[in-house]
Design an enzyme around this catalytic site. Structure first.
Site, mmCIF file in Angstrom:
data_model
loop_
_atom_site.group_PDB
_atom_site.id
_atom_site.type_symbol
_atom_site.label_atom_id
_atom_site.label_comp_id
_atom_site.label_asym_id
_atom_site.label_seq_id
_atom_site.Cartn_x
_atom_site.Cartn_y
_atom_site.Cartn_z
ATOM 1 N N LYS A 161 -12.124 9.673 -4.031
ATOM 2 C CA LYS A 161 -12.497 9.497 -2.629
ATOM 3 C C LYS A 161 -11.860 10.615 -1.806
ATOM 4 C CE LYS A 161 -13.198 5.145 -0.275
ATOM 5 N NZ LYS A 161 -12.619 3.834 0.039
HETATM 6 O O1 G3P Z 1 -12.612 1.020 1.885
HETATM 7 C C1 G3P Z 1 -13.266 1.546 2.977
HETATM 8 C C2 G3P Z 1 -13.742 0.534 3.987
HETATM 9 O O2 G3P Z 1 -14.593 -0.385 3.368
HETATM 10 C C3 G3P Z 1 -12.680 -0.059 4.860
HETATM 11 O O3 G3P Z 1 -13.112 -1.198 5.539
HETATM 12 O O4 G3P Z 1 -12.686 -3.233 6.857
HETATM 13 O O5 G3P Z 1 -10.890 -1.497 6.664
HETATM 14 O O6 G3P Z 1 -12.911 -1.079 8.029
HETATM 15 P P1 G3P Z 1 -12.337 -1.777 6.842
#
Ligand code: G3P
Length: 220
Positions: A83
């Site tokens: 990533k």
């Molecule tokens: O892993 C990346 C993403 O899905 C993060 O999500 O909920 O922290 O905005 P969030």
């Protein structure tokens, strides 16, 4: 659409994998830090539980550092996807890593133009963060619609990984738009199974069946 779990928890990956419908896992530094375990060891273990792609994020922010780290991360498992954040230095790293056959998930994407750059750099997938755009009063799914349109227009092979998923409604929207993958927290994954009419319907079937058997049916 492939279903990924967005987590740094080995236990959650094991639980979700047991259903047989889990296609992969995404992690990020915040999720790994929340678990308080060794990063590389966690990725190694997750890679053994799931056959599909497991995203592990770099923490360097310059091109050379990201490339060096990416090369270490891919050694953790044959299914590791690196990533890389969607910053200018990141795009340079994506271009070089992709040329070398390393799969990259370009993360922290908040606009269709950023997604266009990720595709042009040869990313394996791009992660539009839908929930975080919703958080600031925008409509995150509009971004995913537009990315889908752009990728279709030019036949880009980069996959769209719907990320920052906050609800089962988001998962449905991801599938309707034609996202290739949707990653979600375990709490959202669990919600996909349920509908109150399924529970009440099953209860009625079993109640009727038990009442019928009590009456002395010979059917076993
Ligand atoms: O892993 C990346 C993403 O899905 C993060 O999500 O909920 O922290 O905005 P969030």
């Amino acid at each position: 659409m492939q279903i990924f779990l967005d987590t740094g928890s080995v236990k959650e990956v094991e639980r979700a994998a047991a259903f047989g419908v889990l296609d992969g896992v995404t992690t990020n530094p915040s999720l790994i830090a929340k678990e308080g375990k060794d990063f590389h060891q966690t990725i190694k273990v997750i890679c053994k539980i799931v056959n599909g792609p497991v995203s592990a994020e770099v923490v360097n922010t310059n091109t050379e550092g990201m490339i060096k780290e990416a090369k270490q991360l891919v050694k953790l498992g044959k299914n590791v996807v690196v990533k890389i954040p969607l910053i200018p230095e990141g795009i340079k790293a994506v271009k070089q890593l992709s040329k070398q056959g390393i799969k990259v998930n370009v993360t922290l994407c908040f606009s269709p133009n950023q997604a266009l750059l990720a595709a042009k750099a040869g990313a394996w997938c791009v992660s539009p963060f839908v929930g975080r755009l919703d958080d600031i009063g925008q409509t995150g799914i509009d971004m995913v619609h537009e990315i889908r349109q752009i990728y279709n227009n030019y036949n880009f092979k980069t996959k769209i990984l719907f990320a920052s998923t906050r609800s089962s409604e988001h998962v449905k929207q991801a599938a309707l738009i034609g996202a290739d993958i949707c990653t979600m927290p375990y709490a959202v994954f669990e919600k996909l199974f349920h509908h109150p009419l399924t529970d009440s319907g099953l209860k009625k079937f079993l109640d009727d069946w038990n009442a019928f058997k009590k009456k002395g049916s010979h059917i076993s």
